[in-house]
Design an enzyme around this catalytic site. Sequence first.
Site, PDB file in Angstrom:
ATOM      1  N   GLU A   1      34.169  39.616  50.602  1.00 12.82           N
ATOM      2  CA  GLU A   1      34.967  38.545  49.994  1.00 12.82           C
ATOM      3  C   GLU A   1      36.452  38.804  50.254  1.00 12.82           C
ATOM      4  O   GLU A   1      36.956  39.882  49.932  1.00 12.82           O
ATOM      5  CB  GLU A   1      34.718  38.506  48.485  1.00 12.82           C
TER       6      GLU A   1
ATOM      7  N   CYS B   1      36.385  31.364  43.504  1.00 14.64           N
ATOM      8  CA  CYS B   1      35.142  32.094  43.780  1.00 14.64           C
ATOM      9  C   CYS B   1      34.152  31.233  44.545  1.00 14.64           C
ATOM     10  O   CYS B   1      33.295  31.756  45.247  1.00 14.64           O
ATOM     11  CB  CYS B   1      34.527  32.564  42.473  1.00 14.64           C
TER      12      CYS B   1
ATOM     13  N   LYS C   1      40.720  39.353  26.750  1.00 20.14           N
ATOM     14  CA  LYS C   1      41.593  40.201  27.587  1.00 20.14           C
ATOM     15  C   LYS C   1      41.862  39.382  28.855  1.00 20.14           C
ATOM     16  O   LYS C   1      41.067  39.364  29.792  1.00 20.14           O
ATOM     17  CB  LYS C   1      40.858  41.510  27.922  1.00 20.14           C
TER      18      LYS C   1
ATOM     19  N   GLU D   1      30.208  36.560  35.881  1.00 19.83           N
ATOM     20  CA  GLU D   1      30.452  35.623  36.982  1.00 19.83           C
ATOM     21  C   GLU D   1      31.343  36.366  37.961  1.00 19.83           C
ATOM     22  O   GLU D   1      32.524  36.603  37.685  1.00 19.83           O
ATOM     23  CB  GLU D   1      31.099  34.349  36.455  1.00 19.83           C
TER      24      GLU D   1
HETATM   25  P1  NAD Z   1      39.129  41.627  38.645  1.00 17.16           P
HETATM   26  O1  NAD Z   1      37.709  42.045  38.585  1.00 17.16           O
HETATM   27  O2  NAD Z   1      40.111  42.507  39.288  1.00 17.16           O
HETATM   28  O3  NAD Z   1      39.680  41.367  37.180  1.00 17.16           O
HETATM   29  C1  NAD Z   1      39.052  40.452  36.292  1.00 17.16           C
HETATM   30  C2  NAD Z   1      39.355  40.899  34.874  1.00 17.16           C
HETATM   31  O4  NAD Z   1      38.660  42.118  34.619  1.00 17.16           O
HETATM   32  C3  NAD Z   1      40.829  41.179  34.609  1.00 17.16           C
HETATM   33  O5  NAD Z   1      41.149  40.714  33.314  1.00 17.16           O
HETATM   34  C4  NAD Z   1      40.895  42.694  34.698  1.00 17.16           C
HETATM   35  O6  NAD Z   1      41.958  43.258  33.967  1.00 17.16           O
HETATM   36  C5  NAD Z   1      39.561  43.074  34.093  1.00 17.16           C
HETATM   37  N1  NAD Z   1      39.073  44.401  34.481  1.00 17.16           N
HETATM   38  C6  NAD Z   1      39.234  45.034  35.669  1.00 17.16           C
HETATM   39  N2  NAD Z   1      38.617  46.235  35.634  1.00 17.16           N
HETATM   40  C7  NAD Z   1      38.041  46.363  34.411  1.00 17.16           C
HETATM   41  C8  NAD Z   1      37.264  47.372  33.771  1.00 17.16           C
HETATM   42  N3  NAD Z   1      36.935  48.504  34.390  1.00 17.16           N
HETATM   43  N4  NAD Z   1      36.850  47.147  32.500  1.00 17.16           N
HETATM   44  C9  NAD Z   1      37.154  45.998  31.873  1.00 17.16           C
HETATM   45  N5  NAD Z   1      37.893  45.017  32.402  1.00 17.16           N
HETATM   46  C10 NAD Z   1      38.330  45.186  33.668  1.00 17.16           C
HETATM   47  O7  NAD Z   1      39.095  40.175  39.304  1.00 17.16           O
HETATM   48  P2  NAD Z   1      40.361  39.290  39.701  1.00 17.16           P
HETATM   49  O8  NAD Z   1      40.994  39.940  40.886  1.00 17.16           O
HETATM   50  O9  NAD Z   1      41.160  38.996  38.480  1.00 17.16           O
HETATM   51  O10 NAD Z   1      39.647  37.935  40.120  1.00 17.16           O
HETATM   52  C11 NAD Z   1      39.152  37.685  41.396  1.00 17.16           C
HETATM   53  C12 NAD Z   1      37.659  37.959  41.448  1.00 17.16           C
HETATM   54  O11 NAD Z   1      36.989  37.175  40.467  1.00 17.16           O
HETATM   55  C13 NAD Z   1      37.039  37.563  42.767  1.00 17.16           C
HETATM   56  O12 NAD Z   1      36.078  38.515  43.135  1.00 17.16           O
HETATM   57  C14 NAD Z   1      36.352  36.241  42.448  1.00 17.16           C
HETATM   58  O13 NAD Z   1      35.279  35.896  43.281  1.00 17.16           O
HETATM   59  C15 NAD Z   1      35.897  36.484  41.061  1.00 17.16           C
HETATM   60  N6  NAD Z   1      35.677  35.210  40.387  1.00 17.16           N
HETATM   61  C16 NAD Z   1      34.394  34.824  40.131  1.00 17.16           C
HETATM   62  C17 NAD Z   1      34.152  33.593  39.523  1.00 17.16           C
HETATM   63  C18 NAD Z   1      32.750  33.126  39.238  1.00 17.16           C
HETATM   64  O14 NAD Z   1      32.601  32.154  38.499  1.00 17.16           O
HETATM   65  N7  NAD Z   1      31.726  33.757  39.787  1.00 17.16           N
HETATM   66  C19 NAD Z   1      35.226  32.781  39.171  1.00 17.16           C
HETATM   67  C20 NAD Z   1      36.521  33.215  39.469  1.00 17.16           C
HETATM   68  C21 NAD Z   1      36.736  34.442  40.057  1.00 17.16           C
END
Ligand code: NAD
Length: 478
Positions: A382, A283, A173, A249
């Site tokens: 963040e 991140c 997804k 992550e």
């Molecule tokens: P997000 O959590 O909004 O979305 C990530 C994914 O999760 C998307 O595909 C989204 O559709 C899905 N999602 C959202 N809610 C969900 C739910 N309830 N059930 C299942 N899937 C769901 O994150 P984003 O805005 O896409 O990315 C930015 C975030 O990701 C920041 O917090 C960043 O720090 C983090 N990030 C972490 C790492 C790491 O390696 N630790 C790497 C990159 C990004």
Amino acid sequence: MEQLLHFINGAYVPSVDGRTFHNVNPATGEVIGQVAEGGREDINKAVAAAKAAFKTWGKTTPAERSAILNRIADIIESRVDELALDETRDTGKPLSLSKSLDIPRAAYNFRFFADFVKGLGTECYEMEGVALNYALRRPVGVAGLISPWNLPLLLLTWKVAPALAAGDTCVIKPAELTPTTATKLAAICKEAGLPDGVLNVVHGFGPDAAGSFLTEHPDVSLISLTGETTTGKAVMKAASGGLKRLSFELGGKNPNIIFADADLDDAIETTIRSSFSNQGEVCLCGSRIYVERPLYDTFVAKFADRASQLVVGDPMDAATNVGALISEEHLHRVEGFVSRAAAQGARILLGGKRPDHMAKGYYLEPTIIVDVDDSCEIVQQEVFGPVVTIQPFDSVDEVIARANDTHYGLSATLWTTNLKKAHLVAGQLEAGIIWVNTWFLRDLRTPFGGMKESGIGREGGVHSFEFYSELKNVCVKL
Ligand code: NAD
């Protein structure tokens, strides 16, 4: 206009109910595509395909899987220019970055795990004269892989490659804001010889949508999510019904500690990258900069001067250093953090506004905030944009305590030429990844992941295989 469909059981298909949503180029604000919007039925179909394919894919040998993974890497490498363009159109990041980092690293993820799986062993414990124990590694089943928008293909392949190498099948997804390269990856995998059903892609949103339907599905055995900490909490709840294994992550608020004895030029240049690369939407970006007081004024002046030279602009332009933020909503969110910090008494030393010369798109100037308290929201939360705080510190113990004073624990960077201090501080920082005198230097064999609310589990090298495979112990009485 480009139509992006799901990929289920080896074929591109629209949503069962025909729903779609827009794909927007954040550099211009223009709609560039229509994306199939997945619902429960689409997830059900994809999971059924992955479950059926697991019966045969799960029995292939590591060598067979490795050969296919290497072919996937070859095809990605042969299409770097096209995929980099797609990544830039979806994200707004500089094309130079997509070409030099995102797409080459996506190919390397497949190459790395293709090699690693061939040399993977297990443990053996002999109870002398009594019994022999050895472990066997087996794939788990259907993996649900949920990825974010900031490094779309890079982070997605960081999950897909080890999952496939381990013998799992998957339902992906992708982030709703960046659907293109995940869609193309599906056809690339098929072209490389991956059997139908082994990799499926369902587009759509997270809560009460494709994302949560995937995490709740009883036939999905494991979920790997990269995303926000709040998303991790929601996914954990949804997955608890099926006791699925989880790898998260999540977000970070990473400290970047600069001691007075640091190599200043190196620290400045690298901190510019760790602050503003990919518009600060990494991140691992170090958004809390702590500088030892004797160096503070010099550092701030030099850093601000260097940051003011960064070119914010059209991601397609080779001279651009900082492109557009991912969306209008995210730009508003980041601006909100900056204006609230100013309202709380912090000083905006640089940036904090949209660049005058970019009429369209979601741009923000590199932003430096000083004279700020640790309790201020901008130091605690963040932001995920081109925004850093710089604060002075006076002692080692003080800076360690302040660096650790957060719910997050993803990465930390420290700058010093004193070897003993580097080791002692690194040992006390609460972060899963610590860089000394560098940043974003990655050896894919090393454990990658966050402490505290920055994640659960570690991926990379053998750690990925611990997640994507089952180990069973065989005890033979002698
Ligand atoms: P997000 O959590 O909004 O979305 C990530 C994914 O999760 C998307 O595909 C989204 O559709 C899905 N999602 C959202 N809610 C969900 C739910 N309830 N059930 C299942 N899937 C769901 O994150 P984003 O805005 O896409 O990315 C930015 C975030 O990701 C920041 O917090 C960043 O720090 C983090 N990030 C972490 C790492 C790491 O390696 N630790 C790497 C990159 C990004």
